[in-house]
Design an enzyme around this catalytic site. Structure first.
Site, PDB file in Angstrom:
ATOM      1  N   LYS A 188     -12.704  -5.724  -5.705  1.00 30.74           N
ATOM      2  CA  LYS A 188     -13.663  -4.624  -5.764  1.00 30.74           C
ATOM      3  C   LYS A 188     -13.000  -3.341  -6.218  1.00 30.74           C
ATOM      4  O   LYS A 188     -13.671  -2.367  -6.522  1.00 30.74           O
ATOM      5  CB  LYS A 188     -14.407  -4.455  -4.437  1.00 30.74           C
ATOM      6  N   LYS A 222      -6.874 -12.027  -8.566  1.00 24.84           N
ATOM      7  CA  LYS A 222      -8.086 -12.190  -7.782  1.00 24.84           C
ATOM      8  C   LYS A 222      -9.163 -11.207  -8.255  1.00 24.84           C
ATOM      9  O   LYS A 222      -8.831 -10.080  -8.619  1.00 24.84           O
ATOM     10  CB  LYS A 222      -7.725 -11.903  -6.316  1.00 24.84           C
ATOM     11  N   LYS A 226       0.828  -1.210   0.000  1.00 22.07           N
ATOM     12  CA  LYS A 226       0.000   0.000   0.000  1.00 22.07           C
ATOM     13  C   LYS A 226       0.861   1.258   0.000  1.00 22.07           C
ATOM     14  O   LYS A 226       0.492   2.269  -0.589  1.00 22.07           O
ATOM     15  CB  LYS A 226      -0.961   0.006   1.192  1.00 22.07           C
TER      16      LYS A 226
END
Ligand code: TRP
Length: 334
Positions: free
Chosen positions: A200, A197, A115
């Site tokens: 969202k 994967k 991140k």
């Protein structure tokens, strides 16, 4: 333990719209576990602001997520479904746990590194101490089990380390939580790149099925799903796109990959994709109908939010008071 039931804690962030992957990989299992365990399911909005959010969007998505928990089948009378930010114990315990967590431990967290690389302009302290907040979430409720995906395992490990460290110093204060590894929890991949994967936060809307996509959109996305030129429907590594579609089909119908292979033996990809799309519509339609009804009932959802926050706070406070006493905070004068 509460009564004769073990305690389960889990949470999701309301960043982005929930996908079929979140449903088949997590939410659906949560529903299956909700009879067996005393469950806390949180909408972890405090974690979300470690990355900059638009306030109105975050608020709207948090409510949608909480409502989706219920629409997916979690009974808010039996499961404690609440916003993390409504229970101030999370922040309070986190502060204390911060003082029992080493910089070196946090520096090793792969999610932090990822991140930090992705948000290089905003590497804030919250992003760094994110796992400590997660530890506070779990430990406040004395959770025995935590269903998490593989990406959160490291955070669960550090939670256990922090809890153990605290217990070694002060006695048995915290239950040491275990990961709950579900039985073959379906891992759903992107429809556009089956090596990734389903997420969202994918920029390509065709890569993910969102739980609130309408039937036409769902069918269209499956028609466009990336496959291969093998022209056979087999469950094998060499055909990751087809395998992902089979996983989705099986998760939605309860069939095994073998049964599905037989069913589609000799059939074309077009027909197969349509069948997968229809199976997904069959699962999501009832959920969407419940969602629509719940969203109309504002007073009911508001009541759930209020009651569950109170219930969560009651349990969380008990743990927090114990911890405050252990570390030497002055007693409250009544
Ligand atoms: N960090 C988790 C995620 O992004 C969400 C989360 C926050 C969580 N607190 C938790 C999950 C406690 C399990 C237990 O997926």
């Amino acid at each position: 333990m509460i009564g004769d039931k073990k305690v389960l804690f889990s949470g999701m962030q309301a960043t982005g719209n929930l996908t079929l992957g979140n449903y088949l990989g997590a939410l659906k299992n949560w529903v299956a576990l909700s009879d067996e365990y005393e469950c806390y399911y949180s909408v972890v909005d405090m974690h979300s602001i470690t990355v900059r959010q638009d306030p109105a969007t975050l608020r709207r998505r948090a409510r949608t997520l909480l409502t989706l928990y219920i629409a997916a089948g979690l009974d808010p009378e039996k499961n404690c479904i609440y916003y993390q930010s409504h229970v101030s114990c999370h922040a309070e315990l986190m502060w204390i746990l911060n003082c029992f967590t080493y910089m070196g431990e946090l520096n090793r967290m792969t999610q932090f590194k990822d991140k930090a690389a992705k948000h290089a302009d905003n590497i804030n302290a919250g992003l760094f101490t994110y796992p400590v907040l997660m530890a506070a979430d779990i430990l406040l409720y004395q959770a025995d089990v935590v269903p998490v995906g593989i990406d959160q395992m490291q955070h669960l490990e550090i939670t256990r380390d922090i809890a153990q460290r605290f217990n070694n110093l002060y006695g048995e204060v915290f239950t040491i939580p275990e990961a709950y590894i579900g039985k073959a929890g379906a891992k759903i991949m992107s429809l556009q790149d089956p090596s990734k994967k389903m997420s969202k936060s994918d920029e390509n809307p065709n890569a993910s099925i969102y739980l609130l996509d309408d039937p036409d959109t769902i069918i269209r996305k499956f028609k466009r799903a990336v496959t291969d030129s093998e022209n056979q429907i087999l469950y094998r590594e060499e055909q990751p796109g087809i395998r992902n579609l089979l996983d989705i089909y099986c998760a939605c119908t309860g069939k095994t990959p073998k049964e599905a292979e037989r069913e589609f033996d000799g059939k074309g990809y077009g027909e197969f994709k349509l069948a997968v799309g229809e199976a997904v519509v069959g699962v999501l339609k009832p959920l969407q109908e419940r969602m629509a009804a719940l969203e109309k009932d504002k007073a009911y959802i508001d009541q759930v939010i209020k009651d569950n926050a109170q219930r969560a706070a009651y349990t969380a406070n008990k743990t927090l008071r114990k911890v405050q006493k252990k570390v030497g905070f002055p007693e409250r004068v009544r």
